[in-house]
Design a protein around this motif. Structure first.
Motif, short mmCIF file in Angstrom:
data_model
loop_
_atom_site.label_atom_id
_atom_site.label_comp_id
_atom_site.label_asym_id
_atom_site.label_seq_id
_atom_site.Cartn_x
_atom_site.Cartn_y
_atom_site.Cartn_z
N ASP A 195 0.82 -1.22 0.00
CA ASP A 195 0.00 0.00 0.00
C ASP A 195 0.84 1.26 0.00
O ASP A 195 0.30 2.38 -0.01
CB ASP A 195 -0.92 0.02 1.24
N TYR A 196 2.15 1.12 0.00
CA TYR A 196 3.04 2.28 0.01
C TYR A 196 3.53 2.56 -1.41
O TYR A 196 3.57 1.69 -2.29
CB TYR A 196 4.25 2.03 0.90
N THR A 197 3.92 3.82 -1.60
CA THR A 197 4.64 4.22 -2.81
C THR A 197 5.98 4.79 -2.37
O THR A 197 6.04 5.70 -1.54
CB THR A 197 3.87 5.28 -3.61
N ILE A 198 7.03 4.23 -2.95
CA ILE A 198 8.39 4.69 -2.66
C ILE A 198 8.84 5.58 -3.81
O ILE A 198 8.83 5.17 -4.98
CB ILE A 198 9.36 3.51 -2.51
N CYS A 199 9.25 6.80 -3.49
CA CYS A 199 9.87 7.68 -4.48
C CYS A 199 11.35 7.74 -4.14
O CYS A 199 11.76 8.35 -3.15
CB CYS A 199 9.25 9.08 -4.42
N LEU A 200 12.13 7.05 -4.97
CA LEU A 200 13.57 6.94 -4.70
C LEU A 200 14.31 8.05 -5.44
O LEU A 200 14.05 8.30 -6.63
CB LEU A 200 14.07 5.57 -5.16
N TYR A 201 15.19 8.73 -4.73
CA TYR A 201 15.98 9.79 -5.33
C TYR A 201 17.33 9.22 -5.75
O TYR A 201 18.06 8.67 -4.93
CB TYR A 201 16.18 10.94 -4.34
N TYR A 202 17.61 9.34 -7.07
CA TYR A 202 18.92 8.88 -7.55
C TYR A 202 19.45 9.82 -8.62
O TYR A 202 18.77 10.10 -9.61
CB TYR A 202 18.86 7.46 -8.13
N GLN A 203 20.63 10.30 -8.40
CA GLN A 203 21.34 11.10 -9.39
C GLN A 203 22.82 10.75 -9.29
O GLN A 203 23.41 10.81 -8.20
CB GLN A 203 21.11 12.59 -9.16
N ARG A 204 23.39 10.33 -10.42
CA ARG A 204 24.78 9.87 -10.40
C ARG A 204 25.70 10.90 -9.75
O ARG A 204 25.64 12.09 -10.03
CB ARG A 204 25.24 9.59 -11.83
N GLY A 205 26.54 10.39 -8.84
CA GLY A 205 27.54 11.23 -8.20
C GLY A 205 27.07 11.96 -6.96
O GLY A 205 27.81 12.76 -6.40
N THR A 206 25.85 11.67 -6.51
CA THR A 206 25.32 12.38 -5.35
C THR A 206 25.50 11.61 -4.06
O THR A 206 25.39 12.19 -2.97
CB THR A 206 23.83 12.67 -5.54
N GLY A 207 25.72 10.30 -4.14
CA GLY A 207 25.94 9.50 -2.94
C GLY A 207 24.67 9.17 -2.18
O GLY A 207 24.73 8.81 -1.00
N TYR A 208 23.51 9.28 -2.86
CA TYR A 208 22.25 8.97 -2.17
C TYR A 208 21.91 7.48 -2.20
O TYR A 208 20.88 7.07 -1.67
CB TYR A 208 21.10 9.78 -2.77
N THR A 209 22.74 6.70 -2.85
CA THR A 209 22.62 5.25 -2.76
C THR A 209 24.01 4.70 -2.45
O THR A 209 25.03 5.35 -2.71
CB THR A 209 22.13 4.61 -4.08
N GLY A 210 24.07 3.48 -1.91
CA GLY A 210 25.37 2.90 -1.60
C GLY A 210 25.30 1.41 -1.35
O GLY A 210 24.25 0.87 -0.95
N TRP A 211 26.42 0.75 -1.60
CA TRP A 211 26.53 -0.72 -1.47
C TRP A 211 27.89 -0.99 -0.84
O TRP A 211 28.92 -0.57 -1.37
CB TRP A 211 26.42 -1.35 -2.86
N GLU A 212 27.86 -1.67 0.28
CA GLU A 212 29.12 -1.87 0.99
C GLU A 212 29.23 -3.31 1.47
O GLU A 212 28.27 -3.86 2.03
CB GLU A 212 29.20 -0.90 2.19
#
Length: 475
Positions: A289-306
């Motif tokens: 029932d949720y809507t996720i609005c994901l913010y992604y722009q290359r080089g901004t560091g708003y996503t990550g994998w470690e």
């Protein structure tokens, strides 16, 4: 009388009767009975005949002629059979047979007996009706054995770019490796070395290389906007892509890959690929029932994998969260973490002494024929070079060392191409001297190495048939 018959008559007279003069006192003789000819077994190039014995005959003469009268075989014999070889395919011949009596008897030459016979036509083999399935080893083809086939030839790859791989196998299965994702055309035909048969037409079909699950682990999904934690799973695929299943405790999932070309403070960014709507830099996903609005722009560091692998890792990304009525619930990071506690598979887990069991067809035993190698055992030693590299000693009992890279998440061992194996050969995939062999680390700890060969560059030829499989079991 035909010229051929006249020659044989003269030969028989000279050999059997001797040359004598005739006189008016010669006895009038009656002819011998005519023999009866029967056709025997035949092939595309041979005909066999037999005829009934004639009472009083001492010799038989015969001629085999083509339809235009050309004699291809002739002679005299004391027997009542003849076999003609070296004949043309699907061609009709006429056999003439007559007999001779003794000079001192009251019989003369018999009338000529005649029989027409036709050599067999070449029979084309049936095309192998192959089916396929995708496994962790590759696309596995199987087909019912084709009668009279000596082996099968398979071609696959990029026909447009003439980048093709050829496989020859005497078994009725083969594994296609190295295929990128997508559809691929495959050709397979039956091949014979028997002159009575011809190769089959190509059986053409399409296989589809899909990504396959390589690993799966339980994880925790934390929503900063809700300040709530959910259970989920992280799945890794053999093409390097990943998925989060069960976001926000639902049946929905996020598909993504790690963008190693975009690294912020040593952490690679993540690109999601299954959003239902995009208005860059915003990507929208369903989560129950949720809507996720994901913010992604290359080089901004708003996503990550470690530290992301099958045993331990962390994934995060910045989102705005809305309910089913599109009411804004807040923003913040969604964070996925997992740690199995087992530390995952490491190089130390696979080093040690192994027993190798190999099955294959090998021509190095006899340069003219294929030798079937069944359950051949030898001792193999695997040693550590670094955390991702091993050495393999005495594979196939050839006291030499290979170097291999290990992908622990995919449980794959990629063995470096060795172009001086035994001083003459290249160790590589079957009929692909530029393609390394890839082994699989099985869940039970055994290592399977398939589709390998001994390639001899001077003749551009594989001396181990495709289908070669070696299984290494740790002692």
């Amino acid at each position: 009388m035909k010229k051929g018959l006249y020659k044989i008559l003269l030969m028989l007279t000279a050999v059997t009767l001797g040359f004598t003069s005739c006189s008016d006192d010669d006895i009038v003789k009656s002819p011998l009975d005519t023999t009866s000819i029967t056709e025997g077994s035949k092939t595309v190039s041979t005909l066999s005949f037999s005829w009934t014995p004639v009472a009083g005959a001492v010799q038989y003469a015969y001629e085999l002629a083509e339809q235009d009268g050309s004699v291809v075989l002739g002679g005299i014999t004391n027997t009542t059979s003849v076999v003609a070889t070296g004949l043309k395919v699907n061609t009709t011949y006429t056999l003439n047979v007559w007999s001779y009596a003794s000079l001192q008897g009251d019989k003369s030459t018999s009338p000529i007996a005649t029989l027409k016979a036709t050599t067999n036509d070449v029979v084309q083999l049936d095309a192998p009706q192959a089916t396929w399935e995708q496994t962790s080893a590759g696309i596995v083809l199987t087909w019912p054995a084709v009668e009279h086939a000596d082996y099968y030839e398979i071609i696959y790859g990029s026909f447009e770019n003439d980048d093709l791989t050829y496989i020859r196998t005497s078994t009725n299965s083969a594994t296609l490796t190295g295929l990128p994702l997508g559809n691929h055309q495959v050709l397979i035909r039956s091949v014979t070395e028997d002159e009575n048969y011809s190769n089959s037409i190509n059986f053409e079909f399409t296989v589809t290389r899909s990504k396959m699950e390589a690993w799966r682990t339980d994880a925790e999904y934390y929503s900063e906007a809700l300040d709530q934690t959910f259970s989920c799973q992280v799945v890794g695929y053999d093409d390097g892509s990943l998925r989060i299943e069960g976001i926000y405790g639902t049946t929905d999932a996020l598909d993504f890959y790690v963008d190693n070309e975009s690294v912020i403070d040593g952490v690679p960014e993540v690109v999601f690929t299954n959003s239902y709507s995009v208005s860059a830099p915003y990507y929208y996903f369903h989560a129950g029932d949720y809507t996720i609005c994901l913010y992604y722009q290359r080089g901004t560091g708003y996503t990550g994998w470690e530290n992301g692998n099958s045993s331990k890792g962390e994934l995060w990304y910045y989102i705005y969260l809305y309910d089913k009525d599109n009411n804004y619930l807040g923003g913040g990071y969604d964070d996925v973490t997992w740690d199995t506690g087992a530390g995952g598979l490491t190089v130390d887990d696979i080093v040690g002494d192994y027993t190798e069991v190999t099955n294959c067809y090998d021509m190095t035993y006899d340069w003219a024929t294929w030798t079937k190698v069944e359950n051949q055992e030898c001792d193999v030693k695997i040693e550590k070079i670094d955390d991702n590299t091993i050495s393999i000693y005495n594979f196939y009992a050839w006291e030499e060392t290979f170097t291999a890279k290990v992908d622990f998440d995919l449980r794959k061992i990629t063995i470096d191409i060795k172009d001086d194996w035994g001083g003459y050969y290249t160790f590589c995939q079957y009929d692909a001297p530029d393609t390394p062999v890839v082994g699989t680390i099985n869940e039970d700890g055994t290592i399977t190495i398939s589709n390998w060969t001994i390639w001899y560059a001077d003749y551009s030829y594989s001396y181990i048939y495709t289908g070669a499989t070696s299984i290494l079991t740790k002692k």
